[in-house]
Design a protein around this motif. Structure first.
Motif, mmCIF file in Angstrom:
data_model
loop_
_atom_site.group_PDB
_atom_site.id
_atom_site.type_symbol
_atom_site.label_atom_id
_atom_site.label_comp_id
_atom_site.label_asym_id
_atom_site.label_seq_id
_atom_site.Cartn_x
_atom_site.Cartn_y
_atom_site.Cartn_z
ATOM 1 N N LEU A 216 -21.628 -18.743 0.155
ATOM 2 C CA LEU A 216 -22.404 -19.852 0.307
ATOM 3 C C LEU A 216 -23.933 -19.590 -0.183
ATOM 4 C CD1 LEU A 216 -20.498 -20.684 3.729
ATOM 5 C CD2 LEU A 216 -20.684 -22.208 1.783
ATOM 6 N N ILE A 217 -23.981 -18.369 -0.411
ATOM 7 C CA ILE A 217 -25.604 -18.129 -0.673
ATOM 8 C C ILE A 217 -26.026 -18.767 -2.337
ATOM 9 C CG2 ILE A 217 -27.179 -16.499 -1.058
ATOM 10 C CD1 ILE A 217 -25.733 -14.593 0.700
ATOM 11 N N SER A 218 -27.026 -19.248 -2.333
ATOM 12 C CA SER A 218 -27.686 -19.836 -3.597
ATOM 13 C C SER A 218 -27.145 -19.216 -4.659
ATOM 14 C CB SER A 218 -28.970 -20.037 -3.599
ATOM 15 O OG SER A 218 -29.447 -21.254 -2.392
ATOM 16 N N GLN A 219 -26.680 -19.684 -5.753
ATOM 17 C CA GLN A 219 -26.337 -19.191 -7.139
ATOM 18 C C GLN A 219 -27.566 -19.025 -7.988
ATOM 19 O OE1 GLN A 219 -23.067 -21.239 -8.878
ATOM 20 N NE2 GLN A 219 -21.574 -20.871 -6.992
ATOM 21 N N ILE A 220 -27.859 -17.794 -8.404
ATOM 22 C CA ILE A 220 -29.144 -17.718 -9.111
ATOM 23 C C ILE A 220 -28.817 -17.460 -10.536
ATOM 24 C CG2 ILE A 220 -31.393 -16.470 -9.325
ATOM 25 C CD1 ILE A 220 -31.357 -16.128 -6.519
ATOM 26 N N TYR A 221 -29.226 -17.970 -11.463
ATOM 27 C CA TYR A 221 -28.858 -17.822 -12.907
ATOM 28 C C TYR A 221 -29.900 -17.019 -13.513
ATOM 29 C CZ TYR A 221 -25.718 -21.527 -11.352
ATOM 30 O OH TYR A 221 -24.689 -22.137 -10.472
ATOM 31 N N GLY A 222 -31.037 -17.042 -13.196
ATOM 32 C CA GLY A 222 -32.110 -16.381 -14.134
ATOM 33 C C GLY A 222 -33.259 -16.176 -13.332
ATOM 34 N N LEU A 223 -34.071 -15.111 -13.679
ATOM 35 C CA LEU A 223 -35.356 -15.044 -13.021
ATOM 36 C C LEU A 223 -36.497 -14.737 -14.165
ATOM 37 C CD1 LEU A 223 -37.298 -14.116 -10.752
ATOM 38 C CD2 LEU A 223 -36.361 -11.721 -10.804
ATOM 39 N N HIS A 224 -37.508 -15.384 -14.089
ATOM 40 C CA HIS A 224 -38.344 -15.442 -15.427
ATOM 41 C C HIS A 224 -39.804 -15.421 -14.839
ATOM 42 C CE1 HIS A 224 -34.725 -16.530 -17.536
ATOM 43 N NE2 HIS A 224 -34.583 -17.398 -16.613
ATOM 44 N N ILE A 406 -29.884 -21.540 1.299
ATOM 45 C CA ILE A 406 -31.117 -21.577 0.635
ATOM 46 C C ILE A 406 -32.014 -20.973 1.235
ATOM 47 C CG2 ILE A 406 -30.248 -24.002 -0.145
ATOM 48 C CD1 ILE A 406 -32.457 -25.354 1.207
ATOM 49 N N ASP A 407 -33.229 -20.768 0.287
ATOM 50 C CA ASP A 407 -34.248 -20.076 0.621
ATOM 51 C C ASP A 407 -34.123 -18.757 1.444
ATOM 52 O OD1 ASP A 407 -35.638 -22.313 -0.373
ATOM 53 O OD2 ASP A 407 -35.786 -23.329 1.383
ATOM 54 N N PHE A 408 -33.423 -17.736 0.830
ATOM 55 C CA PHE A 408 -33.153 -16.617 1.331
ATOM 56 C C PHE A 408 -34.005 -15.399 0.920
ATOM 57 C CE2 PHE A 408 -30.676 -16.761 -2.586
ATOM 58 C CZ PHE A 408 -30.532 -15.656 -3.002
ATOM 59 N N LEU A 409 -34.995 -15.742 0.267
ATOM 60 C CA LEU A 409 -36.012 -14.423 -0.181
ATOM 61 C C LEU A 409 -37.442 -14.206 0.812
ATOM 62 C CD1 LEU A 409 -36.148 -15.716 -4.091
ATOM 63 C CD2 LEU A 409 -34.615 -14.016 -2.919
ATOM 64 N N THR A 410 -37.296 -14.740 1.750
ATOM 65 C CA THR A 410 -38.321 -14.299 2.633
ATOM 66 C C THR A 410 -38.169 -12.941 3.470
ATOM 67 O OG1 THR A 410 -38.872 -16.853 2.954
ATOM 68 C CG2 THR A 410 -39.827 -15.104 4.628
ATOM 69 N N SER A 411 -38.762 -12.150 3.303
ATOM 70 C CA SER A 411 -38.647 -10.804 4.427
ATOM 71 C C SER A 411 -39.118 -10.957 5.595
ATOM 72 C CB SER A 411 -38.881 -9.873 3.398
ATOM 73 O OG SER A 411 -40.315 -9.616 3.210
ATOM 74 N N TYR A 412 -38.785 -10.342 6.612
ATOM 75 C CA TYR A 412 -39.376 -10.290 7.918
ATOM 76 C C TYR A 412 -40.522 -9.011 7.937
ATOM 77 C CZ TYR A 412 -39.996 -10.365 12.970
ATOM 78 O OH TYR A 412 -40.501 -10.620 14.183
ATOM 79 N N SER A 413 -41.687 -9.596 7.160
ATOM 80 C CA SER A 413 -42.863 -8.935 6.937
ATOM 81 C C SER A 413 -43.607 -8.813 8.280
ATOM 82 C CB SER A 413 -43.488 -9.252 5.863
ATOM 83 O OG SER A 413 -44.070 -10.705 6.103
ATOM 84 N N LEU A 414 -44.649 -7.878 8.192
ATOM 85 C CA LEU A 414 -45.765 -7.970 9.221
ATOM 86 C C LEU A 414 -46.121 -9.429 9.470
ATOM 87 C CD1 LEU A 414 -47.651 -6.065 11.000
ATOM 88 C CD2 LEU A 414 -49.415 -6.145 9.070
ATOM 89 N N LYS A 415 -46.374 -10.292 8.360
ATOM 90 C CA LYS A 415 -46.768 -11.555 8.628
ATOM 91 C C LYS A 415 -46.135 -12.403 9.482
ATOM 92 C CE LYS A 415 -48.153 -15.616 6.441
ATOM 93 N NZ LYS A 415 -48.407 -16.538 5.236
ATOM 94 N N LYS A 416 -44.865 -12.309 9.314
ATOM 95 C CA LYS A 416 -43.750 -12.884 10.085
ATOM 96 C C LYS A 416 -43.685 -12.105 11.502
ATOM 97 C CE LYS A 416 -42.163 -16.016 7.467
ATOM 98 N NZ LYS A 416 -42.246 -17.323 7.729
ATOM 99 N N ARG A 417 -44.049 -10.887 11.878
ATOM 100 C CA ARG A 417 -43.922 -10.350 12.998
ATOM 101 C C ARG A 417 -44.960 -10.904 13.700
ATOM 102 N NH1 ARG A 417 -43.021 -5.558 9.669
ATOM 103 N NH2 ARG A 417 -40.629 -5.006 10.376
ATOM 104 N N LEU A 418 -46.169 -11.009 13.198
ATOM 105 C CA LEU A 418 -47.529 -11.646 13.837
ATOM 106 C C LEU A 418 -47.136 -13.125 14.348
ATOM 107 C CD1 LEU A 418 -50.317 -10.195 11.734
ATOM 108 C CD2 LEU A 418 -49.521 -9.467 14.332
#
Length: 458
Positions: A216-224, A406-418
């Motif tokens: 069910l995760i978004s299908q990605i066809y290319g990165l440019h 959708i929108d699954f490219l956000t990591s749980y970073s220091l900013k998100k921890r704060l």
């Protein structure tokens, strides 16, 4: 002698008087001329300003786009859209031949292309000078094949006439969407951090897709990536992906939801519902439920569980389940999304035709009348591009769901921890959006599971 002096003095005074009068008259005439000239200049400027305003109003009246901002020759993002399409066409065309087995080096490879007005052996001439970078071309070629995309059909769809509206993301990312000409694909700009995150997780994403073609995760066809010169000499870099459009070109979406499992700030007002998806609090308020019988409920939750396990493993959060609902009993037509888009359809690829072309309103004949070839073999796209609702006896009902993560490219970073710490000071931790990947995934799964119709009890 005395009379002569008086006479001369009188004549001199007369001359002075006449000269002063003439000078005064000349001065008055000069002032009048200057006033007339200024009046004329003001009238000309006023008429020009009025004409410009009238033309501007006529332009807005004749050429409206009610969703997003129209891209035109005067819009800076027209250049970006043009470059995107040109770069994709050349890069994907170059990645051909017999497919080979993917190796570790393919996840680090990239191809650089330089475009200019003169052209070269590698690239055709272009209206603008820019550089294009195609990341992991063989990997994404294999992914497109896994997702059932034919190379030729993909190129025709992504680079022919195209829908010329630019849409901001439903969230707060500030990204832009560009639809392909047939509404089947989305070209989405992403932040540099998301670009790095995708490259970092690409190998695991690839393995997951190969093992779970019904993901069910978004299908990605290319990165440019684009690199374009600006007027001040600075280079502008734009990263973007090509992905699937969950919603079909031939069906109206009567309801749209974006579900995360959090409730703080997750509400869409009624006046915004036409242009924004409804959210978690709307879902609860409307007592909504995904109508799946026992069989589809199990298939859906089993796949979602596998997908969330991947997302937890790669330490991402803030994703959501985007869901469009088409009710087959609802005979009204005119999807909000599609009827308010315009399409850019030049007569030819000749640069004069491209420049002279103005966008026009999209018409029913511009869109396909069926689902994209190859999608029907997948469970969640198998019924008219989606999955049909069923009752407790596994019998079909009237709703068709078009859904995906959708929108699954956000990591749980220091900013998100704060953010987690700050939000938790004034709100219950379970209600805020930002949580560690494991907690976020568990809450997300629970919310979706609770939102599916329950099994019949005796």
């Amino acid at each position: 002698m005395t009379k002569f002096k008086k006479r001369q003095s009188f004549d001199n005074n007369l001359i002075v008087t006449n000269t002063g009068t003439q000078m005064a008259r000349a001065s008055v005439d000069s002032v009048n001329t200057e006033v007339s000239r200024m009046r004329g200049s003001i009238l000309v400027k006023r008429n020009l300003t009025l004409k410009k305003l009238q033309n501007k109003q006529k332009f807005y009246d004749d050429d409206k786009v009610l969703i997003g901002n129209k891209i035109s020759e005067g819009h800076e993002n027209f250049v970006m859209a043009y470059n995107m399409l040109t770069g994709i066409r050349v890069a994907v065309s170059r990645c051909s031949g017999v497919m080979k087995k993917i190796s570790d080096s393919d996840f680090k490879s990239y191809t650089k292309l330089t475009f200019n007005t003169d052209g070269s052996e590698m690239t055709p001439s272009s209206k603008y000078d820019f550089k294009f970078k195609d990341y992991c071309p063989e990997v994404f070629r294999d992914l497109r094949s896994t997702f059932g995309l034919d190379q030729a059909d993909y190129l025709i769809s992504i680079t022919g006439k195209y829908i010329l509206s630019e849409l901001g993301s439903p969230g707060k990312s500030g990204s832009f969407f560009y639809y392909s000409r047939d509404f089947r694909f989305i070209i989405k700009t992403i932040h540099h951090s998301e670009h790095k995150q995708l490259r970092r997780i690409l190998k695991e994403y690839y393995s997951h897709v190969k093992s779970n073609p019904n993901t069910l995760i978004s299908q990605i066809y290319g990165l440019h990536r684009l690199k374009m010169p600006l007027l001040n000499g600075v280079k502008r870099k734009v990263h973007f992906i090509v992905m699937n459009n969950l919603f079909p070109p031939h069906r109206d979406i009567h309801l749209k939801y974006d579900l995360k499992g959090s409730t703080w700030g997750r509400y869409t007002k009624a006046e915004d519902a036409e242009t924004k998806p409804l959210k978690d609090l709307n879902w609860l308020e409307n007592h909504e439920a995904i109508k799946f019988g026992p069989h589809k409920r199990k298939v859906f939750m089993d796949q979602l569980q596998k997908d969330v396990e991947l997302l937890k493993r790669i330490n991402v959060m803030d994703y959501s389940l985007l869901m469009g609902i088409h009710n087959t009993k609802n005979k009204t037509s005119g999807s909000i999304t599609k009827t308010k888009l315009s399409i850019f359809d030049p007569k030819s690829h000749d640069m004069h035709d491209v420049i002279k072309t103005n966008p026009r309103y999209i018409e029913p004949t511009d869109l396909p009348t069926d689902v994209y070839p190859g999608r029907s073999k997948f469970i969640f796209y198998g019924h008219d591009g989606g999955i049909r609702s069923t009752n407790v006896n596994n019998e079909p009902e009237s709703d068709i769901y078009y859904l995906g993560v959708i929108d699954f490219l956000t990591s749980y970073s220091l900013k998100k921890r704060l953010e987690t710490f700050w939000r938790s000071l004034s709100h219950t931790r379970e209600t805020v959006s930002s949580l560690p990947a494991s907690e976020y995934g568990d809450r997300f799964l629970k919310f979706i599971k609770d939102g599916i119709t329950k099994e019949k009890t005796d």
